[in-house]
Design a protein around this motif. Structure first.
Motif, PDB file in Angstrom:
ATOM      1  N   THR A  57       0.822  -1.226   0.000  1.00 57.65           N
ATOM      2  CA  THR A  57       0.000   0.000   0.000  1.00 57.65           C
ATOM      3  C   THR A  57       0.852   1.272   0.000  1.00 57.65           C
ATOM      4  OG1 THR A  57      -0.134   0.111   2.421  1.00 57.65           O
ATOM      5  CG2 THR A  57      -1.843  -1.160   1.290  1.00 57.65           C
ATOM      6  N   THR A  58       2.186   1.132   0.133  1.00 62.69           N
ATOM      7  CA  THR A  58       3.047   2.327   0.165  1.00 62.69           C
ATOM      8  C   THR A  58       3.156   3.004  -1.203  1.00 62.69           C
ATOM      9  OG1 THR A  58       5.013   0.924  -0.091  1.00 62.69           O
ATOM     10  CG2 THR A  58       4.424   1.578   2.150  1.00 62.69           C
ATOM     11  N   ARG A  63       2.083   8.606   1.180  1.00 60.38           N
ATOM     12  CA  ARG A  63       2.207   8.294   2.609  1.00 60.38           C
ATOM     13  C   ARG A  63       1.228   9.065   3.484  1.00 60.38           C
ATOM     14  NH1 ARG A  63       4.728   6.119   6.793  1.00 60.38           N
ATOM     15  NH2 ARG A  63       5.459   7.437   8.490  1.00 60.38           N
ATOM     16  N   SER A 106      -4.486   4.674   8.460  1.00 65.02           N
ATOM     17  CA  SER A 106      -4.046   3.717   9.475  1.00 65.02           C
ATOM     18  C   SER A 106      -4.292   4.249  10.886  1.00 65.02           C
ATOM     19  CB  SER A 106      -2.561   3.386   9.292  1.00 65.02           C
ATOM     20  OG  SER A 106      -1.764   4.530   9.462  1.00 65.02           O
ATOM     21  N   ALA A 133       2.023  -0.456   6.663  1.00 62.15           N
ATOM     22  CA  ALA A 133       1.684   0.610   5.720  1.00 62.15           C
ATOM     23  C   ALA A 133       2.219   1.962   6.176  1.00 62.15           C
ATOM     24  CB  ALA A 133       0.170   0.681   5.551  1.00 62.15           C
ATOM     25  N   ARG A 134       2.488   2.103   7.488  1.00 61.57           N
ATOM     26  CA  ARG A 134       2.897   3.421   7.997  1.00 61.57           C
ATOM     27  C   ARG A 134       4.264   3.428   8.660  1.00 61.57           C
ATOM     28  NH1 ARG A 134      -0.808   5.370  12.903  1.00 61.57           N
ATOM     29  NH2 ARG A 134       1.081   6.330  13.669  1.00 61.57           N
ATOM     30  N   TYR A 167      -1.805   9.784   2.995  1.00 59.89           N
ATOM     31  CA  TYR A 167      -3.124   9.125   3.039  1.00 59.89           C
ATOM     32  C   TYR A 167      -3.086   7.859   3.890  1.00 59.89           C
ATOM     33  CZ  TYR A 167      -4.086  12.238  -0.919  1.00 59.89           C
ATOM     34  OH  TYR A 167      -4.227  13.341  -1.723  1.00 59.89           O
ATOM     35  N   THR A 168      -2.086   7.008   3.612  1.00 61.26           N
ATOM     36  CA  THR A 168      -1.990   5.742   4.373  1.00 61.26           C
ATOM     37  C   THR A 168      -1.768   6.014   5.857  1.00 61.26           C
ATOM     38  OG1 THR A 168       0.383   5.570   3.892  1.00 61.26           O
ATOM     39  CG2 THR A 168      -1.127   4.375   2.438  1.00 61.26           C
ATOM     40  N   TYR A 169      -1.040   7.091   6.164  1.00 62.29           N
ATOM     41  CA  TYR A 169      -0.749   7.434   7.567  1.00 62.29           C
ATOM     42  C   TYR A 169      -2.041   7.752   8.320  1.00 62.29           C
ATOM     43  CZ  TYR A 169       1.639   9.516  11.578  1.00 62.29           C
ATOM     44  OH  TYR A 169       2.090   9.797  12.838  1.00 62.29           O
TER      45      TYR A 169
END
Length: 256
Positions: free
Chosen positions: A83-84, A88, A95, A194-195, A90-92
């Motif tokens: 997912t990276t 970042r 999550s 992911a984070r 968004y994923t941060y």
């Protein structure tokens, strides 16, 4: 002189990035080991290892369970790392929202639980293992005395090898893998990968599983009966919320 002034910043930047990487690994390691411990203590996989270790060879049970958990951790980290490709930032925050949801759910579950909640799960796992035992005995009767458990009586090295990769090993691996698939700790590992630094998550997650499974195998039923699933769940909810809350003070681009 100009040349020397240009070289110095490059050296500083490389040292700074190395420090960031180390910090990212440590942060990911601590995050993974703590969330795995609070997710796995008193979980179904914990009880599987505890009950099987009381009935069979502890080393075989530990090896089967750890192979399943190690494989699951690596798969989860790969899913999370995939997912990276998404920015970042968004994923941060996605999550972080998931950590907050997990935390609130765990707190709600913990507060609603009865003090002897773990006993129901313990009985459920016992029934499941008993069913698998009956299937194993039926297979033994069908195969006769030269079954895969004892191994064919040809050579000693083959016996030893088949004893290690025995039906008990396969049973511990299969039960643990299936119980872990889609479990909270698997989803947490994906979210963390992911984070955070994926290597830190992989190592921290594996060490966390080792500690929980090792404790279950050594302590067996005594720990399974004494452990308060309610207390562990409430503590777990607080840990998850703490990680979600920390996102308010940490920049998405920091860490690694």
């Amino acid at each position: 002189q100009k040349g020397s002034s240009l070289v110095a910043p490059v050296h500083v930047v490389s040292e700074e990035s190395a420090g960031k990487t180390n910090l990212g690994f440590i942060h990911a390691f601590v995050a993974a080991i703590s969330v795995i411990i609070v997710s796995e203590l008193g979980d179904k996989t914990f009880f599987i290892a505890a009950i099987m270790a009381m009935r069979y060879n502890r080393l075989t049970v530990l090896a089967g369970a750890m192979l399943a958990l190690g494989l699951m951790t690596c798969l989860s980290v790969l899913f999370g790392y995939a997912t990276t490709v998404i920015p970042r930032v968004y994923t941060y925050y996605v999550s972080t929202a998931l950590f907050a949801i997990f935390g609130i759910r765990m707190l709600r579950e913990g507060l609603k639980m009865s003090p002897d909640e773990g006993q129901e799960e313990l009985e459920e796992v016992q029934a499941e293992i008993k069913k698998k035992d009956e299937e194993l005995q039926r297979t033994k009767l069908l195969n006769g005395p030269g079954d895969v458990e004892s191994g064919p009586s040809t050579t000693i090295p083959q016996k030893k090898w088949l004893h290690f990769i025995s039906p008990i090993f396969v049973q511990a691996f299969t039960l643990t893998f299936l119980a872990e698939w889609g479990d909270r700790s698997q989803l947490t590992t994906i979210v963390l990968a992911a984070r955070e630094d994926p290597y830190g998550v992989a190592v921290g997650g594996t060490v966390g599983h080792c500690l929980c499974t090792g404790l279950a195998v050594i302590g067996g039923r005594m720990i399974a009966q004494k452990i308060s699933v309610r207390t562990v769940t409430i503590i777990g909810g607080i840990v998850f919320l703490a990680f979600a809350f920390s996102a308010l003070f940490i920049s998405p681009d920091s860490g690694f």
